[in-house]
Scaffold this active site. Structure first.
Site, PDB file in Angstrom:
ATOM      1  CD  GLU A 179      -3.260   0.594   2.058  1.00  0.00           C
ATOM      2  OE1 GLU A 179      -4.307   0.102   1.614  1.00  0.00           O
ATOM      3  OE2 GLU A 179      -3.108   0.836   3.271  1.00  0.00           O
TER       4      GLU A 179
ATOM      5  CG  HIS B 169       7.560 -29.318   2.694  1.00  0.00           C
ATOM      6  ND1 HIS B 169       8.032 -30.563   2.355  1.00  0.00           N
ATOM      7  CD2 HIS B 169       8.345 -28.884   3.718  1.00  0.00           C
ATOM      8  CE1 HIS B 169       9.040 -30.883   3.149  1.00  0.00           C
ATOM      9  NE2 HIS B 169       9.262 -29.880   3.985  1.00  0.00           N
TER      10      HIS B 169
ATOM     11  CE  LYS C  27     -11.838   3.617   1.589  1.00  0.00           C
ATOM     12  NZ  LYS C  27     -11.180   4.631   2.433  1.00  0.00           N
TER      13      LYS C  27
END
Lengths: 436, 436
Positions: free
Chosen positions: B269, B298, B411
């Site tokens: 960010e 793994h 938003k």
């Protein structure tokens, strides 16, 4: 099940599908034809049809009603699938614990918390030689033996049906075992006893999980226009060709918080290969990145929108909640009135759509897998779909998606540093290079 | 604290440092000079010196000995720091719960599990307008009010000292509040009450945490040859210039399992920006990838070793365990005798070194931050070090590392889809595009 948000960045979807039809059909036919050859490690295709193995698992679970804590000793593919499904749908009352690392402190905390009389330990390693898993096994086996006269009843081993240290130890000691089919690799093993045994204890609807996986098999057999894994593999392939080396996997669900970890292993370990099947150095592999919506809208989406255009974003969204919660109105907080009377699921849904759209506006390619709801059937479908997508990508790139040669050198160095017999020369070499 | 494993791929470290000395010194001086300007959002530098704020937090915690469950309502920077530190070092007995998503089902499960009489709810939003957090606040506030006469005592608000909906609501209702310094952004807020309040309830040594952060401040002020964040920022910068667009953050610790999530937000960010400070379109940002050692050996190391050379890998390793556990010998398992009598920490340590070395052999650049041990002091150091590294990178790239303009459009779309007043036009537009 695909949203319309594919096709940004100038990919004309119908003609791309037509242009790659031959390639995809060849890949599909090759996978289905090779599936009965054990050397091809395609056993995961047929595992969801194996109702006898499921019945054994369910019988075992019924006979062990005394279990309150189930400790899974396993790492990588021996843990990630059950962890993902258990977190998504587990209903208790049995608590699942995954020991998938060798940091001593959390293991000590776990040993101090557990009551051995009510604990079942399931050790999972196909080879029986995974250092981390076997170290944990040595400790948990001793802990059971020191605390219980009938300690062998508290131990169940999931390993190769014939080979390896765990198989021979189980035979010598008369321990209960479940078999991992030889043609099923760790990251493709969630629907076999590697996953189903602990999931039975977590109260998961395993019939539903396997039925969903069988549905994905049907789609993977279908003609191209209905063959969803061939289609998503093509999307992944096309964007990797356009230089996007990052694949974000972003379900809109906290319950699916471990699913990206399972996907990361499936995708990265299968597709990150130095050589192709012709032996040429190719260094394939896009890097899968974990994200959870809406949470990561407040962490990673800034980069996804404004950063370099080096990503393909695969969102997963549900059309219906299992249960919903209304947002109440509160006097004095009228600035939030757009939330009043709405539901949490409506907000989650709006955020998912808004993010997909905001990414598309920024020319950041993304597509959404939409599933009816989060239950065992749809999750089983999603797991098997993603395994098929991976297999298709392996074919498109002409690589072996079922091996992992790149982890061997690290294991050899570990053996050398741990003083394993026969590794003295390498230990000397490492010491000379300042490692030790 | 850096291992020797830097400098693969032909970077000659001493001369690189010399070549960039002027750039780095300018960055360091700029950051220290600008720190008292609130508009620069560098308040996180001085927060660890603020012992008065810490004392208030500790007094509040002492006065609330009845708390058994602490629910944090917050998302992104309002949750990730406390979650990471709490998981690493939390000693109970208070259980921390983070509501950082709006999926209804897990919230319903939590509400059914909690006893309101023993629950404290801490809502955290600097602006007071974060949709997810405020939706959760509306529900938890009502739940407390419906169940408790003295419900206000079960609510504590962390927000801007003067502005926003939460501040005015707290004043009107007479609720307890803690202030987020205006010059501290969410992803840099772990050492202020955003992080410390819940961590006090988790039994974390906060004095130690802040002392470690102050130590990192000292290093960030030092001359270049002792300035560790300037050095790690330079490594990150050099490899991003070499086309490596992926940064793996890989602590060897399950206890640090949430630290990469905190780092991902901090890094992505802050550094994923479309424009630089001169207003030019630059699209900066490397993508941080989460990994945990040994677990991800793994899962992801196959790709890290054999896949494209598009990554820089930052490992974190401890030199000493807090407590260790011996691996016992077992008859019948002699094939594992290289583990007998060794300790788990020895194995963890060998695996970390083996992996760093195996990656270097494959010319996959990696470096290791080595810390004495995992305690509050060293974790506080690490958090602040990584914040400094991020700030240095922002300077090197001439971008604002402290805003997040790229999340606004999402938003706005959410508001439109949720029917917020004033967003009708956008809602119509989205509908016309098939979103709704």
């Amino acid at each position: 099940m695909l949203s319309e948000r594919i096709g940004v960045e100038g990919i004309d979807w119908p003609s791309a599908l037509t242009a790659h039809a031959h390639l995809l059909q060849t890949a599909r036919d090759a996978l289905w034809q090779r599936k009965s050859d054990p050397a091809e490690y395609l056993g995961w295709i047929d595992v969801p049809e194996d109702t006898e193995s499921l019945r054994q698992v369910l019988r075992y679970r019924e006979a062990h009603a005394w279990v309150e804590d189930l400790v899974v000793l396993g790492i990588g593919g021996s843990a990630l699938g059950a962890q993902a499904v258990g977190a998504a749908l587990g209903r208790g009352p049995v608590r699942l614990h995954f020991v998938d690392n060798v940091e001593p402190e959390p293991i000590l905390v776990l040993l101090r918390t557990l009551d051995p009389r009510k604990t079942l330990v399931n050790v999972i390693s196909k080879s029986g030689s995974t250092a981390e898993t076997m170290a944990a096994f040595l400790v948990f086996r001793q802990w059971l033996e020191q605390n219980l006269a009938d300690w062998k009843k508290h131990l169940v081993i999931t390993t190769d049906p014939a080979r390896g240290i765990l198989r021979s130890y189980a035979q010598a000691e008369g321990l209960t075992t479940f078999a991992i089919p030889p043609s099923v690799g760790g990251r493709f093993s969630v629907t076999c006893p590697v996953g189903t045994l602990s999931l039975a204890f977590a109260g998961i609807d395993l019939e539903g999980l396997l039925a969903g996986a069988r549905k994905a098999n049907e789609q993977a057999k279908a003609a191209l226009e209905h063959n969803l894994p061939a289609q998503t593999a093509l999307i992944q392939h096309l964007f990797s060709q356009k230089g996007k080396n990052i694949v974000v996997f972003m379900p809109y669900s906290t319950r699916l918080r471990y699913l990206p970890d399972w996907f990361v292993q499936l995708h990265d370990e299968s597709l990150g290969k130095m050589h192709n099947r012709a032996g040429q150095e190719v260094r394939t592999g896009t890097t899968a990145v974990r994200a959870i919506g809406t949470t990561d809208q407040h962490a990673q989406v800034q980069l996804f929108r404004e950063g370099p255009r080096d990503k393909l974003i695969n969102m997963v969204r549900f059309l219906n909640p299992s249960e919903d919660l209304k947002i109440p109105a509160v006097r004095g907080l009228e600035a939030l009135d757009y939330l009043f009377g709405k539901s949490f699921f409506q907000l989650l849904d709006a955020e998912a759509k808004a993010t997909a759209h905001a990414l598309a506006k920024a020319q950041q390619p993304n597509y959404t897998l939409t599933l009816d709801k989060l239950d065992a059937y749809h999750l089983g479908w999603l797991l098997q779909h993603l395994m098929w997508q991976t297999a298709f990508l392996g074919e498109l790139w002409n690589i072996n998606a079922f091996d992992q040669p790149g982890v061997e050198l690290g294991k050899e160095y570990t053996y050398a540093l741990m003083g394993r017999k026969g590794w003295e020369a390498l230990a000397q070499e490492l010491k000379a290079e300042g490692v030790g």
